[in-house]
Design a protein around this motif. Structure first.
Motif, PDB file in Angstrom:
ATOM      1  N   THR A  55      12.225 -10.202   1.722  1.00  0.00           N
ATOM      2  CA  THR A  55      11.361  -9.490   2.657  1.00  0.00           C
ATOM      3  C   THR A  55      12.126  -8.366   3.340  1.00  0.00           C
ATOM      4  N   PHE A  56      13.340  -8.672   3.784  1.00  0.00           N
ATOM      5  CA  PHE A  56      14.177  -7.652   4.419  1.00  0.00           C
ATOM      6  C   PHE A  56      14.462  -6.519   3.436  1.00  0.00           C
ATOM      7  N   VAL A  66      10.948   0.106   1.361  1.00  0.00           N
ATOM      8  CA  VAL A  66       9.738   0.848   1.724  1.00  0.00           C
ATOM      9  C   VAL A  66      10.065   1.888   2.792  1.00  0.00           C
ATOM     10  N   ASN A  67      10.868   1.498   3.776  1.00  0.00           N
ATOM     11  CA  ASN A  67      11.232   2.413   4.855  1.00  0.00           C
ATOM     12  C   ASN A  67      12.033   3.603   4.325  1.00  0.00           C
ATOM     13  N   SER A  68      13.001   3.343   3.467  1.00  0.00           N
ATOM     14  CA  SER A  68      13.794   4.451   2.920  1.00  0.00           C
ATOM     15  C   SER A  68      12.937   5.318   1.991  1.00  0.00           C
ATOM     16  N   ALA A  69      12.016   4.697   1.268  1.00  0.00           N
ATOM     17  CA  ALA A  69      11.112   5.473   0.400  1.00  0.00           C
ATOM     18  C   ALA A  69      10.227   6.387   1.239  1.00  0.00           C
ATOM     19  N   LYS A  70       9.763   5.877   2.361  1.00  0.00           N
ATOM     20  CA  LYS A  70       8.921   6.684   3.259  1.00  0.00           C
ATOM     21  C   LYS A  70       9.706   7.879   3.781  1.00  0.00           C
ATOM     22  N   LYS A  71      10.914   7.636   4.263  1.00  0.00           N
ATOM     23  CA  LYS A  71      11.736   8.716   4.814  1.00  0.00           C
ATOM     24  C   LYS A  71      12.103   9.736   3.737  1.00  0.00           C
ATOM     25  N   LYS A 127       5.558   5.047  -7.836  1.00  0.00           N
ATOM     26  CA  LYS A 127       5.218   4.104  -8.906  1.00  0.00           C
ATOM     27  C   LYS A 127       5.844   2.747  -8.627  1.00  0.00           C
ATOM     28  N   ASP A 128       7.095   2.742  -8.183  1.00  0.00           N
ATOM     29  CA  ASP A 128       7.776   1.503  -7.879  1.00  0.00           C
ATOM     30  C   ASP A 128       7.109   0.773  -6.706  1.00  0.00           C
ATOM     31  N   LEU A 129       6.723   1.535  -5.683  1.00  0.00           N
ATOM     32  CA  LEU A 129       6.098   0.924  -4.504  1.00  0.00           C
ATOM     33  C   LEU A 129       4.729   0.332  -4.842  1.00  0.00           C
ATOM     34  N   GLU A 130       4.043   0.904  -5.809  1.00  0.00           N
ATOM     35  CA  GLU A 130       2.744   0.350  -6.213  1.00  0.00           C
ATOM     36  C   GLU A 130       2.885  -1.088  -6.692  1.00  0.00           C
TER      37      GLU A 130
END
Length: 197
Positions: A48-49, A55-60, A191-194
């Motif tokens: 989870t961490f 996700v956070n680094s992908a967003k940034k 694509k990875d986040l999907e």
């Protein structure tokens, strides 16, 4: 003397022995079960961490890439209108200088400089992007040298303008390729986040 005879002759010791063995066996089983539950819980929390960090680094990184792509598009647009002859080389220099100042300040003040953390999770091939950056820097240096100087003849100025147009086309192509690289990075991250959603 066998066990059943011992238990019959000494019931207190037998009951105590059975209680101790049963208690020890129960305590061992309970601790083994708890160990596996804790291990499973730890692995789940770790995943989870890891997922939240990814996700956070992908967003940034996505925000930074989109901002940088806007910058590249604006530069590309300036070179396109220069190629069409809608602006002269001095106006091109002035426009690019304004955009470079604006975006360099904007990207310096970018709130998510941790966008580089994306490289922990993805192995982007930066080789081509670095080659483009180096060539872009070299072209920009050449453009500075090609600026018409006071005392240049019309023939020299015309030949410099022709070279400036060639370099401008190269820069436009570099920015376009760089744009495509960042777009590919974004596509890979999305694509990875999907897969997580």
């Amino acid at each position: 003397m066998n066990l059943s005879e011992f238990l019959r002759d000494y019931p207190g010791i037998g009951a105590t022995s059975i209680a101790i063995v049963s208690g020890a066996l129960g305590w061992t089983i309970r601790n083994l079960v708890q160990f596996f539950i804790d291990k499973s819980k730890y692995n789940k929390e770790l995943k989870t961490f890891f997922w939240k960090e990814k996700v956070n680094s992908a967003k940034k990184a996505s925000e930074f890439y989109l901002e940088h792509m806007n910058y590249l598009n604006l530069l590309r647009h300036q070179f396109e209108i220069f190629e069409k002859g809608e602006i002269e080389h001095q106006e091109l220099y002035d426009n690019i200088q304004k955009e470079v100042e604006f975006y360099s300040n904007k990207l310096k003040a970018f709130p998510h400089f941790e966008h580089h953390h994306i490289n922990i999770f993805y192995d982007f091939d930066e080789k081509r992007a670095m080659e483009i950056n180096k060539r872009t820097f070299d072209i920009q240096r050449e453009l500075i040298d090609l600026q018409p100087k006071q005392g240049d003849s019309l023939e020299i100025i015309d030949s410099k303008v022709i070279e400036i147009r060639k370099r401008a086309t190269e820069l436009k192509d570099n920015y376009e390729e760089h744009f495509k690289i960042y777009k590919k990075y974004l596509k890979e991250v999305r694509k990875d986040l999907e897969n997580y959603l």
